[in-house]
Design a protein around this motif. Structure first.
Motif, PDB file in Angstrom:
ATOM      1  N   VAL A 128      -8.380  -1.232  -2.570  1.00  0.00           N
ATOM      2  CA  VAL A 128      -8.818   0.235  -3.088  1.00  0.00           C
ATOM      3  C   VAL A 128      -9.686   0.888  -1.816  1.00  0.00           C
ATOM      4  CG1 VAL A 128      -9.689   1.784  -4.825  1.00  0.00           C
ATOM      5  CG2 VAL A 128      -8.405  -0.290  -5.468  1.00  0.00           C
ATOM      6  N   SER A 129     -10.733   0.178  -1.632  1.00  0.00           N
ATOM      7  CA  SER A 129     -11.451   0.729  -0.273  1.00  0.00           C
ATOM      8  C   SER A 129     -10.866   0.977   1.003  1.00  0.00           C
ATOM      9  CB  SER A 129     -12.705  -0.091  -0.145  1.00  0.00           C
ATOM     10  OG  SER A 129     -13.299   0.001   1.101  1.00  0.00           O
ATOM     11  N   ARG A 130     -10.541   2.007   1.539  1.00  0.00           N
ATOM     12  CA  ARG A 130      -9.835   2.249   2.703  1.00  0.00           C
ATOM     13  C   ARG A 130     -10.579   1.602   3.877  1.00  0.00           C
ATOM     14  NH1 ARG A 130      -5.736   5.592   3.787  1.00  0.00           N
ATOM     15  NH2 ARG A 130      -5.283   6.177   5.957  1.00  0.00           N
TER      16      ARG A 130
ATOM     17  N   LYS B 145      -0.705   2.197  -8.375  1.00  0.00           N
ATOM     18  CA  LYS B 145       0.344   1.643  -9.222  1.00  0.00           C
ATOM     19  C   LYS B 145       1.478   2.116  -9.018  1.00  0.00           C
ATOM     20  CE  LYS B 145      -2.756   0.324 -13.071  1.00  0.00           C
ATOM     21  NZ  LYS B 145      -3.056   0.503 -14.358  1.00  0.00           N
ATOM     22  N   ASP B 146       1.709   3.558  -8.512  1.00  0.00           N
ATOM     23  CA  ASP B 146       2.845   4.353  -8.552  1.00  0.00           C
ATOM     24  C   ASP B 146       3.503   3.782  -7.256  1.00  0.00           C
ATOM     25  OD1 ASP B 146       2.668   5.714 -10.639  1.00  0.00           O
ATOM     26  OD2 ASP B 146       1.624   7.491  -9.428  1.00  0.00           O
ATOM     27  N   ILE B 147       2.653   3.368  -6.138  1.00  0.00           N
ATOM     28  CA  ILE B 147       3.186   3.114  -4.855  1.00  0.00           C
ATOM     29  C   ILE B 147       3.784   1.573  -4.931  1.00  0.00           C
ATOM     30  CG2 ILE B 147       2.398   2.383  -2.471  1.00  0.00           C
ATOM     31  CD1 ILE B 147       0.321   4.391  -2.657  1.00  0.00           C
TER      32      ILE B 147
ATOM     33  N   GLU C 157      -7.447   8.793 -10.325  1.00  0.00           N
ATOM     34  CA  GLU C 157      -7.689   7.498 -10.048  1.00  0.00           C
ATOM     35  C   GLU C 157      -7.082   6.968  -9.023  1.00  0.00           C
ATOM     36  OE1 GLU C 157     -10.721   6.374 -10.921  1.00  0.00           O
ATOM     37  OE2 GLU C 157     -10.887   8.198 -12.532  1.00  0.00           O
ATOM     38  N   PRO C 158      -7.815   6.385  -7.913  1.00  0.00           N
ATOM     39  CA  PRO C 158      -6.927   5.534  -6.930  1.00  0.00           C
ATOM     40  C   PRO C 158      -6.036   4.277  -7.433  1.00  0.00           C
ATOM     41  CG  PRO C 158      -9.275   5.922  -6.347  1.00  0.00           C
ATOM     42  CD  PRO C 158      -9.084   6.355  -7.619  1.00  0.00           C
ATOM     43  N   GLU C 159      -6.363   3.726  -8.325  1.00  0.00           N
ATOM     44  CA  GLU C 159      -5.739   2.827  -8.954  1.00  0.00           C
ATOM     45  C   GLU C 159      -4.484   3.130  -9.486  1.00  0.00           C
ATOM     46  OE1 GLU C 159     -10.246   1.428  -8.806  1.00  0.00           O
ATOM     47  OE2 GLU C 159      -8.806   3.424  -9.558  1.00  0.00           O
TER      48      GLU C 159
ATOM     49  N   VAL D  17      -1.976  -1.677   0.710  1.00  0.00           N
ATOM     50  CA  VAL D  17      -1.858  -0.320   0.250  1.00  0.00           C
ATOM     51  C   VAL D  17      -3.320  -0.163  -0.396  1.00  0.00           C
ATOM     52  CG1 VAL D  17      -0.926   0.730  -1.902  1.00  0.00           C
ATOM     53  CG2 VAL D  17       0.456  -1.149  -0.888  1.00  0.00           C
ATOM     54  N   THR D  18      -3.760   1.053  -0.019  1.00  0.00           N
ATOM     55  CA  THR D  18      -5.086   1.593  -0.213  1.00  0.00           C
ATOM     56  C   THR D  18      -5.095   3.160  -0.674  1.00  0.00           C
ATOM     57  OG1 THR D  18      -7.215   1.630   0.842  1.00  0.00           O
ATOM     58  CG2 THR D  18      -5.618   2.218   1.965  1.00  0.00           C
ATOM     59  N   SER D  19      -6.390   3.418  -0.765  1.00  0.00           N
ATOM     60  CA  SER D  19      -6.585   4.950  -1.421  1.00  0.00           C
ATOM     61  C   SER D  19      -6.591   5.675   0.049  1.00  0.00           C
ATOM     62  CB  SER D  19      -7.885   5.047  -1.452  1.00  0.00           C
ATOM     63  OG  SER D  19      -8.479   6.303  -2.134  1.00  0.00           O
TER      64      SER D  19
END
Length: 487
Positions: free
Chosen positions: A433-435, A416-418, A410-412, A401-403
């Protein structure tokens, strides 16, 4: 053009001024107003165009379309009141550009997924038939195979003014057939009103854009508007919303599918990593096709294009030849040559159904594991985030899971929703987080027989953050990873 001619066949009230004024151009953006322009004041979701009427007049606007009386009227300016400026805008554009669609066979493609691929396939079919063809859609705008740059905002369907200018240019370039993506936003916000569609195509309807439409019923009704604007409709008989759209349509209907009874049907389907073979049953005959775009959903998109082409008069023999020549669509189950024993695919899947389709399609020919890299866009329908997470968790062997275009969020927080959908299902996942790091990690994990799916961005070559937009191309990064990670 005289203002009265721009407003031809529309209901309006002249508040002040003369309809005899000569209009040089028009816009909904007061910053783009030039002397002699018509300014259309639209009450948007964020900004109300009525606030900018004085600015538009100061910049030289000779006419203004509005719904509310301004605080003061300027001498020498014609003020026109209408009920719905968005609706009026399309017909004004049609009149101003002398109804460019009248001389074109325009095929509009709507649906949650498959619009881009279907327009690409239609382009190839029309070219095979000897037609000069235009394409208007998510990836780019083309005429006769050449990219046209209008510096438009990133949206699937241009606004009414830009769209009619594009159609006018295509007509002047000798284009005869146009394949055009028609988004639910465009239909809901009247961007395509006034366009004369020869054919409308419905691909499918699954959860997306509920931030605009609110409910799936409203989303469906927005899509169904296309079939009140076209002469002929082509519908996916296997989609659960087909019957409802057929009820709302005001055109002749043709259907396609794999499972249900329909006019155009794919049978004897055989899936491979780089192509799919099937027969098209139509009008009592079977036509064999070898199609170099793998996956079940690609068969549906091909059938949609077949229906659209048939509805414009292209013979089936020409259609089958064209399908056999198609090599693929950028960012749609795009195979990145790994030079090793595993597959790498780039796909635009950014909805629950899109993720479901791409994983299922790749599963059909993958002997090993499926490793899926994905995220969700910021400032978009938040309800789909845990659903996409659950789908990847259930159908993939490993999820990263990433951005993915976090925009103002905020990507984070998006991640969290995912994870609400991922964590209850599996522990075979990680968050990066880094794609770029996520793509490198997937390539690093892949072994013989595996398939890596990099989903969400497809053809896009950028990533949008709250304070900047950077260059980012999934295919480029995957190729770099393959080069740098030696095994």
């Amino acid at each position: 053009m005289i203002l009265a001619d721009v407003l031809k066949n529309l209901e309006y009230e002249v508040i002040s001024g003369s309809e005899n004024v000569d209009i040089k151009g028009f816009t909904i953006d007061s910053r783009q107003v030039k002397p002699g322009f018509l300014f259309v004041a639209i009450e948007g979701f964020v900004v109300d165009g009525h606030k900018f009427i004085p600015s538009a007049v100061a910049s030289g606007a000779k006419a203004v379309i509005l719904t509310r009386m301004p605080s003061e009227l300027s001498e020498g300016v014609c003020y026109i009141r209408v009920k719905n400026p968005r609706f009026v805008l399309g017909y004004c554009a049609k009149n101003f550009y002398h109804n460019p669609g009248r001389n074109l066979k325009i095929v509009g493609v709507t649906g949650t997924n498959g619009k881009t691929s279907t327009t690409y396939f239609l382009e190839e079919i029309f070219k095979e038939y000897g037609k000069k063809t235009g394409v208007i859609g998510t990836v780019e705008i083309r005429a006769n195979g050449k990219k046209l740059d209008y510096h438009l905002p990133t949206s699937t369907t241009p606004d009414a003014i830009d769209l009619n200018e594009i159609l006018c240019d295509m007509r002047d370039m000798g284009v005869t057939n146009v394949a055009m993506e028609v988004s639910s936003h465009a239909l809901q916000l009247y961007r395509v009103d006034g366009v004369e569609f020869e054919v409308g195509i419905f691909t499918n309807l699954t959860q997306d854009h509920l931030d605009l439409h609110g409910t799936m019923e409203n989303y469906m009704k927005a899509k169904a508007r296309l079939f009140k604007m076209c002469r002929k409709g082509v519908l996916n008989a296997d989609d659960s919303y087909c019957g409802r759209i057929k009820e709302l349509a005001r055109c002749r209907i043709m259907t396609y599918g794999i499972e249900n009874d329909c006019d155009i049907k794919a049978v004897n389907i055989k899936y491979m990593p780089d192509h799919v073979n099937f027969d098209i049953e139509y009008s009592g005959k079977a036509y064999p096709v070898s199609f170099a775009v793998p996956g079940r959903f690609s068969v549906y998109n091909a059938l949609a294009a077949v229906g659209g082409a048939l509805a414009t008069g292209v013979p089936m023999e020409v259609i089958v030849t064209a399908l056999g020549n198609i090599k693929g669509v950028p960012g749609r189950i795009q195979n990145i040559a790994s030079g090793r024993g595993f597959n790498v695919f780039i796909d635009y899947a950014h909805t629950p159904d899109g993720v479901l389709n791409i994983i299922n399609a790749v599963r059909e020919f993958t002997k090993g594991r499926i490793i899926t890299v994905f995220g969700c866009g910021g400032d978009r329908d938040k309800k789909k985030r845990p659903i996409m997470g659950e789908i990847s968790a259930k159908l993939s062997d490993y999820s990263i899971v990433t951005s993915d275009n976090p925009r103002s969020e905020e990507p984070e927080d998006i991640i969290k929703d995912i994870l609400v959908g991922v964590e209850p299902v599996t522990d075979k996942f990680e968050v990066l987080v880094s794609r770029k790091d996520a793509i490198y990690r997937a390539i690093e994990l892949a072994q013989d027989g595996d398939s890596v799916i990099i989903a969400g961005k497809g053809h896009e070559d950028y990533e949008i953050f709250k304070d900047k937009t950077i260059h980012f191309d999934d295919a480029e990064v995957a190729e770099q990873a393959l080069e740098e990670i030696k095994k």
